[in-house]
Scaffold this motif. Structure first.
Motif, PDB file in Angstrom:
ATOM      1  N   THR A   1      20.177 -12.220  17.719  1.00  0.00           N
ATOM      2  CA  THR A   1      21.304 -12.710  18.505  1.00  0.00           C
ATOM      3  C   THR A   1      21.594 -14.161  18.134  1.00  0.00           C
ATOM      4  N   TRP A   2      22.844 -14.572  18.331  1.00  0.00           N
ATOM      5  CA  TRP A   2      23.257 -15.932  18.015  1.00  0.00           C
ATOM      6  C   TRP A   2      22.971 -16.844  19.202  1.00  0.00           C
ATOM      7  N   VAL A   3      22.422 -18.012  18.907  1.00  0.00           N
ATOM      8  CA  VAL A   3      22.081 -19.002  19.915  1.00  0.00           C
ATOM      9  C   VAL A   3      22.750 -20.320  19.543  1.00  0.00           C
ATOM     10  N   ASN A   4      23.411 -20.950  20.508  1.00  0.00           N
ATOM     11  CA  ASN A   4      23.976 -22.279  20.273  1.00  0.00           C
ATOM     12  C   ASN A   4      22.842 -23.283  20.150  1.00  0.00           C
ATOM     13  N   THR A   5      22.900 -24.137  19.148  1.00  0.00           N
ATOM     14  CA  THR A   5      21.875 -25.173  19.039  1.00  0.00           C
ATOM     15  C   THR A   5      22.169 -26.243  20.085  1.00  0.00           C
TER      16      THR A   5
ATOM     17  N   LYS B   1      10.557 -18.932   7.212  1.00  0.00           N
ATOM     18  CA  LYS B   1      11.809 -18.215   6.928  1.00  0.00           C
ATOM     19  C   LYS B   1      12.967 -19.198   6.864  1.00  0.00           C
ATOM     20  N   SER B   2      13.907 -18.924   5.968  1.00  0.00           N
ATOM     21  CA  SER B   2      15.126 -19.717   5.960  1.00  0.00           C
ATOM     22  C   SER B   2      15.936 -19.362   7.213  1.00  0.00           C
ATOM     23  N   VAL B   3      16.661 -20.327   7.722  1.00  0.00           N
ATOM     24  CA  VAL B   3      17.366 -20.182   8.989  1.00  0.00           C
ATOM     25  C   VAL B   3      18.784 -19.669   8.751  1.00  0.00           C
ATOM     26  N   ILE B   4      19.095 -18.516   9.347  1.00  0.00           N
ATOM     27  CA  ILE B   4      20.461 -17.999   9.288  1.00  0.00           C
ATOM     28  C   ILE B   4      21.268 -18.761  10.333  1.00  0.00           C
ATOM     29  N   HIS B   5      22.371 -19.345   9.892  1.00  0.00           N
ATOM     30  CA  HIS B   5      23.182 -20.133  10.798  1.00  0.00           C
ATOM     31  C   HIS B   5      24.658 -19.992  10.472  1.00  0.00           C
ATOM     32  N   GLN B   6      25.497 -20.402  11.406  1.00  0.00           N
ATOM     33  CA  GLN B   6      26.943 -20.365  11.221  1.00  0.00           C
ATOM     34  C   GLN B   6      27.559 -21.491  12.033  1.00  0.00           C
TER      35      GLN B   6
ATOM     36  N   GLN C   1      25.404 -22.507  15.400  1.00  0.00           N
ATOM     37  CA  GLN C   1      24.618 -21.428  15.992  1.00  0.00           C
ATOM     38  C   GLN C   1      23.579 -20.966  14.981  1.00  0.00           C
ATOM     39  N   ILE C   2      22.408 -20.573  15.499  1.00  0.00           N
ATOM     40  CA  ILE C   2      21.382 -19.979  14.643  1.00  0.00           C
ATOM     41  C   ILE C   2      21.097 -18.572  15.154  1.00  0.00           C
TER      42      ILE C   2
ATOM     43  N   PRO D   1      28.112 -16.695   8.618  1.00  0.00           N
ATOM     44  CA  PRO D   1      26.642 -16.722   8.628  1.00  0.00           C
ATOM     45  C   PRO D   1      26.072 -16.844   7.214  1.00  0.00           C
ATOM     46  N   HIS D   2      25.071 -17.695   7.065  1.00  0.00           N
ATOM     47  CA  HIS D   2      24.452 -17.913   5.754  1.00  0.00           C
ATOM     48  C   HIS D   2      23.110 -18.620   5.946  1.00  0.00           C
ATOM     49  N   THR D   3      22.362 -18.698   4.871  1.00  0.00           N
ATOM     50  CA  THR D   3      21.182 -19.555   4.800  1.00  0.00           C
ATOM     51  C   THR D   3      21.454 -20.560   3.691  1.00  0.00           C
ATOM     52  N   ASP D   4      20.829 -21.708   3.776  1.00  0.00           N
ATOM     53  CA  ASP D   4      20.962 -22.699   2.704  1.00  0.00           C
ATOM     54  C   ASP D   4      19.919 -22.378   1.643  1.00  0.00           C
TER      55      ASP D   4
END
Length: 192
Positions: free
Chosen positions: A85-89, A113-118, A78-79, A60-63
């Protein structure tokens, strides 16, 4: 690939301008910083895994940049949503995914907000192509001045891409603290 990069950079500029306009920022006032900024292309390969639950993709990170445009060959992004909670894009091989980054969060003084994703591993080979734009290496970014006033204080310290790179070698990063969190000020009237 060269044609793709040029087309994505043109799209990135258009989308960045639209986001700036939504904040009542005249895009031409930031045109020089954006044009002289960095455009990073990252191609990531996630090989097939017979046991995807036992392998990792990208943590998990943000750009850090303003805006990221992502093309993926197979589902796996996922975001994290607002309830943590994690959601599949949704996946569409003809679609691009647009993520806002830390610089846009700072510039908007927390409005965006920056988007936390993995990236998660899957049972297929997967490639993602991420195009990230940001200000130049040492260009400082801070909340837009008119978004800071008596009612809405500045929620962030200024930063640069170089500050972000220095953070990556720090103990905070090794403790899994996000860079954007190190920039947040403790503001009494409102927390970001």
């Amino acid at each position: 690939m060269g044609q793709y990069v040029m087309a994505v950079q043109e799209l990135q500029n258009l989308l960045t301008n639209l986001v700036l306009e939504s904040l009542d920022i005249n895009p031409s006032s930031m045109q020089k910083q954006i044009e002289e900024g960095m455009h990073v292309l990252a191609v990531n390969s996630y090989p097939f895994s017979a046991e995807p639950n036992l392998t990792s993709g990208v943590a998990p990170h943000t750009d850090h940049g303003l805006l990221t445009i992502l093309l993926q060959s197979y589902p796996g992004l996922q975001i994290k949503n607002s309830d943590d909670t994690w959601v599949n894009t949704p996946f569409n091989e003809r679609a691009l995914i647009v993520l806002l980054g830390d610089q846009m969060e700072v510039l908007s003084n927390g409005i965006y907000k920056s988007v936390i994703h993995q990236a998660i591993s899957s049972d297929h080979n997967r490639i993602s192509i991420a195009n990230v734009n940001s200000f130049a290496l040492e260009e400082k970014i801070r909340p837009a001045p008119f978004l800071v006033n008596e009612e809405r204080e500045s929620f962030y310290e200024e930063c640069s891409f170089k500050d972000f790179l220095d953070f990556l070698s720090s103990s905070d990063y090794k403790q899994k603290i996000r860079f954007i969190d190190t920039l947040k000020k403790n503001v009494v009237k409102g927390q970001v």
